[in-house]
Design a protein around this motif. Structure first.
Motif, short mmCIF file in Angstrom:
data_model
loop_
_atom_site.label_atom_id
_atom_site.label_comp_id
_atom_site.label_asym_id
_atom_site.label_seq_id
_atom_site.Cartn_x
_atom_site.Cartn_y
_atom_site.Cartn_z
N THR A 83 59.62 33.06 58.07
CA THR A 83 58.79 31.78 57.75
C THR A 83 57.28 32.27 57.62
O THR A 83 56.99 32.86 58.69
N ALA A 84 56.43 32.26 56.56
CA ALA A 84 55.35 32.86 56.59
C ALA A 84 54.62 32.21 55.15
O ALA A 84 55.22 31.66 54.24
N VAL A 85 53.36 32.67 55.18
CA VAL A 85 52.67 32.53 53.85
C VAL A 85 52.96 33.76 53.17
O VAL A 85 52.41 34.88 53.50
N TYR A 86 53.08 33.85 51.80
CA TYR A 86 53.28 34.86 50.82
C TYR A 86 52.35 34.98 50.06
O TYR A 86 52.15 34.08 49.29
N TYR A 87 51.55 36.07 49.78
CA TYR A 87 50.73 36.35 49.18
C TYR A 87 50.95 37.18 47.82
O TYR A 87 51.26 38.57 48.17
N CYS A 88 50.67 36.79 46.79
CA CYS A 88 50.81 37.82 45.61
C CYS A 88 49.34 38.23 45.11
O CYS A 88 48.66 37.23 44.86
N ILE A 89 49.16 39.53 44.92
CA ILE A 89 47.82 40.01 44.65
C ILE A 89 47.90 41.13 43.43
O ILE A 89 48.85 41.92 43.38
N VAL A 90 47.19 41.00 42.21
CA VAL A 90 46.95 41.90 41.31
C VAL A 90 45.93 42.83 41.66
O VAL A 90 44.72 42.38 42.01
N ARG A 91 45.89 44.01 41.67
CA ARG A 91 44.91 44.80 42.23
C ARG A 91 44.62 46.17 41.07
O ARG A 91 45.46 46.80 40.70
N VAL A 92 43.24 46.29 40.71
CA VAL A 92 42.86 47.10 39.79
C VAL A 92 43.14 48.57 40.58
O VAL A 92 42.75 48.66 41.64
N GLY A 93 43.51 49.57 39.68
CA GLY A 93 43.50 50.79 40.07
C GLY A 93 42.41 51.72 40.29
O GLY A 93 42.35 52.54 41.17
N ASN A 94 41.44 51.28 39.53
CA ASN A 94 40.23 52.03 39.66
C ASN A 94 38.98 50.88 39.67
O ASN A 94 39.07 50.12 38.87
N ALA A 95 37.83 51.06 40.42
CA ALA A 95 36.98 50.29 40.42
C ALA A 95 35.50 51.15 40.31
O ALA A 95 35.06 51.76 41.32
N GLY A 96 35.02 51.25 39.35
CA GLY A 96 33.72 51.74 39.12
C GLY A 96 33.72 53.24 39.38
O GLY A 96 32.83 53.82 39.91
N GLY A 97 34.98 53.82 38.76
CA GLY A 97 35.09 55.23 39.01
C GLY A 97 35.73 55.82 40.15
O GLY A 97 36.13 56.91 40.31
N THR A 98 35.82 54.96 41.11
CA THR A 98 36.44 55.21 42.52
C THR A 98 37.77 54.84 42.50
O THR A 98 38.36 54.07 41.54
N SER A 99 38.52 55.14 43.34
CA SER A 99 40.00 54.95 43.48
C SER A 99 40.20 53.91 44.28
O SER A 99 41.69 53.44 44.57
#
Lengths: 115, 112
Positions: A83-99
């Motif tokens: 029992t909890a709050v479940y978060y789904c997130i999509v996340r970019v692999g690169n942000a402005g040239g960094t990782s």
């Protein structure tokens, strides 16, 4: 980062599988799908993540549709402690040239597991 | 044990005072993050840092400041300019590309 849509709440009987859906229709090719959960007043806990293939670990399975526009987190045998709050997130692999892509959380799904 | 530590767990301050929340990690992670969570809400990103001596504003940076002088530490200062500072603050870190983030247990700040 792509926006995600999750149902606000779900119920599940103890011992049964909990299937938590997430829509991410604007996901782009370099974005991963992450799942976290947060038990009341604690820090979020990582569960699983994937790009396009289905993934399984000791906590859960992640099923991503072929078009990657949605995914489902499966807890195969839910317990009261899930029992909890479940978060789904999509996340970019690169942000402005960094990782390091920033994690952006939505409202999540409150999963209640009942006896 | 490796992990990410936030202190203190509970913090009370008077209105108009600046307050600094501590976040330390011994995981050798490059990236660190600060989030704010209000009751019944998801997490909102305040600031994040991808490397020492560099940081970027998140979605709600106004009224907050950070520093990243050491890899292990990413303190957050809640300034008097933050109009509604009472909240649950969470710090996180991760190693890099497509790796999971580890979260601290949070600091609950109450401003009276």
């Amino acid at each position: 980062d792509a926006k995600t849509t999750q149902p606000p709440s779900m119920d599940c009987a103890e011992g049964r599988a909990a299937n938590l859906p997430c829509n991410h229709s604007t996901i782009s090719g370099n974005e991963y799908v992450y799942w976290y959960r947060q038990i009341h007043s604690q820090g979020p806990q990582y569960i699983i993540h994937g790009l396009k293939n289905n993934e399984t670990n000791e906590m859960a399975s992640l099923i991503i549709t072929e078009d990657r526009k949605s995914s489902t987190l499966i807890l195969p045998h839910a317990t009261l402690r899930d029992t909890a709050v479940y978060y789904c997130i999509v996340r970019v692999g690169n942000a402005g040239g960094t990782s390091y892509g920033k994690l952006t959380f939505g409202q999540g799904t409150i999963l209640t597991v009942h006896p | 044990d490796g992990g990410i530590t936030q202190s203190p767990k509970y913090l009370f301050r008077k209105e108009g005072q600046n307050v600094t929340l501590s976040c330390e990690q011994n995981l050798n992670h490059d990236a660190m993050y600060w989030y704010r969570q209000d009751p019944g809400q998801g997490l909102r990103l305040i600031y994040y840092s991808q490397i020492v001596n560099d940081f970027q504003k998140g979605d709600i940076a106004e009224g907050y400041s950070v520093s990243r002088e050491k890899k292990e530490s990413f303190p957050l200062t809640v300034t008097s300019a933050q109009k509604n500072p009472t909240a649950f603050y969470l710090c996180a870190s991760n190693r890099g590309l497509n790796t999971e983030a580890f979260f601290g247990q949070g600091t609950r700040l109450t401003v009276v």
